[in-house]
Write a protein that holds these residues in place. Sequence first.
Motif, short mmCIF file in Angstrom:
data_model
loop_
_atom_site.label_atom_id
_atom_site.label_comp_id
_atom_site.label_asym_id
_atom_site.label_seq_id
_atom_site.Cartn_x
_atom_site.Cartn_y
_atom_site.Cartn_z
N ASN A 48 44.35 54.89 28.83
CA ASN A 48 43.88 54.53 27.49
C ASN A 48 42.88 55.58 27.02
N GLY A 49 43.11 56.12 25.83
CA GLY A 49 42.20 57.10 25.26
C GLY A 49 42.37 58.51 25.80
N TYR A 50 43.44 58.77 26.52
CA TYR A 50 43.72 60.08 27.13
C TYR A 50 43.87 61.15 26.06
N PRO A 51 43.40 62.35 26.28
CA PRO A 51 42.62 62.84 27.40
C PRO A 51 41.11 62.82 27.18
N ALA A 52 40.68 62.35 26.00
CA ALA A 52 39.24 62.33 25.73
C ALA A 52 38.51 61.41 26.69
N ARG A 53 39.12 60.30 27.02
CA ARG A 53 38.53 59.33 27.95
C ARG A 53 39.05 59.61 29.35
N LEU A 54 38.17 59.54 30.33
CA LEU A 54 38.58 59.77 31.71
C LEU A 54 39.67 58.81 32.12
N PRO A 55 40.60 59.27 32.97
CA PRO A 55 41.61 58.36 33.50
C PRO A 55 41.03 57.53 34.65
N ASN A 56 41.80 56.58 35.06
CA ASN A 56 41.51 55.79 36.26
C ASN A 56 42.81 55.72 37.03
N ALA A 57 42.71 55.80 38.37
CA ALA A 57 43.92 55.70 39.20
C ALA A 57 43.64 54.82 40.40
N ARG A 58 44.70 54.14 40.84
CA ARG A 58 44.60 53.32 42.04
C ARG A 58 45.93 53.43 42.80
N PRO A 59 45.87 53.37 44.13
CA PRO A 59 47.12 53.38 44.90
C PRO A 59 47.98 52.18 44.52
N TRP A 60 49.29 52.42 44.48
CA TRP A 60 50.23 51.43 43.95
C TRP A 60 51.39 51.22 44.91
N ASP A 61 51.83 50.00 45.02
CA ASP A 61 52.98 49.63 45.83
C ASP A 61 54.20 49.57 44.91
N GLY B 71 37.18 49.59 50.10
CA GLY B 71 35.98 48.81 50.32
C GLY B 71 34.91 49.09 49.28
N TRP B 72 34.96 50.29 48.71
CA TRP B 72 34.04 50.64 47.63
C TRP B 72 34.52 49.99 46.34
N ASN B 73 35.80 50.23 45.98
CA ASN B 73 36.36 49.65 44.76
C ASN B 73 37.88 49.79 44.87
N ALA B 74 38.58 48.69 45.02
CA ALA B 74 40.03 48.72 45.20
C ALA B 74 40.77 49.06 43.91
N ALA B 75 40.04 49.27 42.82
CA ALA B 75 40.68 49.60 41.54
C ALA B 75 40.48 51.06 41.15
N ALA B 76 39.94 51.88 42.07
CA ALA B 76 39.67 53.27 41.70
C ALA B 76 39.57 54.16 42.93
N LEU B 77 39.77 55.45 42.68
CA LEU B 77 39.51 56.45 43.70
C LEU B 77 38.09 56.96 43.49
N TYR B 78 37.40 57.25 44.57
CA TYR B 78 36.00 57.67 44.51
C TYR B 78 35.95 59.17 44.20
N LEU B 79 36.19 59.48 42.93
CA LEU B 79 36.26 60.86 42.45
C LEU B 79 35.49 61.03 41.15
N PRO B 80 34.90 62.21 40.94
CA PRO B 80 34.18 62.47 39.69
C PRO B 80 35.07 62.47 38.46
N CYS B 81 36.39 62.59 38.63
CA CYS B 81 37.29 62.59 37.48
C CYS B 81 37.85 61.20 37.17
N ASP B 82 37.37 60.17 37.87
CA ASP B 82 37.85 58.81 37.64
C ASP B 82 36.84 58.03 36.81
N ARG B 83 37.33 57.36 35.78
CA ARG B 83 36.43 56.66 34.85
C ARG B 83 35.61 55.56 35.51
N LEU B 84 36.18 54.84 36.46
CA LEU B 84 35.42 53.78 37.12
C LEU B 84 34.44 54.34 38.15
N ALA B 85 34.83 55.41 38.81
CA ALA B 85 33.97 55.99 39.86
C ALA B 85 32.77 56.72 39.27
N LEU B 86 32.93 57.33 38.12
CA LEU B 86 31.84 58.12 37.55
C LEU B 86 30.65 57.26 37.13
#
Length: 158
Positions: free
Chosen positions: A59-72, A98-113
């Motif tokens: 949502n809001g790409y690319p101005a807004r940071l993306p969010n990613a999570r591992p998917w089955d 364990g930190w947040n199952a909805a995001a990767l712990y990366l500076p380019c992730d909207r939830l992690a930042l």
Amino acid sequence: MESAIGADERAFRSHMERPDFQIGETKEQWRLVGNDWPHPIITVRAHDGTDWAFRFDLNGYPARLPNARPWDLASNAPLANHRWPQGTGRVAAVFNPGWNAAALYLPCDRLALVGHDYWLVQHPEKTWQPSRGIVHYLEIIHDLLASHQHLPAVRSAA
């Protein structure tokens, strides 16, 4: 009749047509496997040949940071925590449900930042770069999964 697409989806489609995205696909580093906008699913190949799926929120790409999570892919649901990529060092930190199952712990992730503004100074090479787009995020994931810090997926005996 196809409905009109928004600017964020147009930008994503444009980034997928660029040579850097296409080269990654040709090298089998990543592959778009689903595009239910704004939640495309892209697989990223690890050094052991395992394809890890990630569901993005763009949502809001690319101005807004993306969010990613591992998917089955089989169940079309978030990957169970115990099935996330495993590893040491940076891999263990990034793929940490364990930190947040909805995001990767990366500076380019909207939830992690959120709450990690210091990352913008400490890790400028990993912060979101709208002009590079999704390829930047995919390159970071691929580098981690292709590294010696990533432990191969455990597979059941045949």
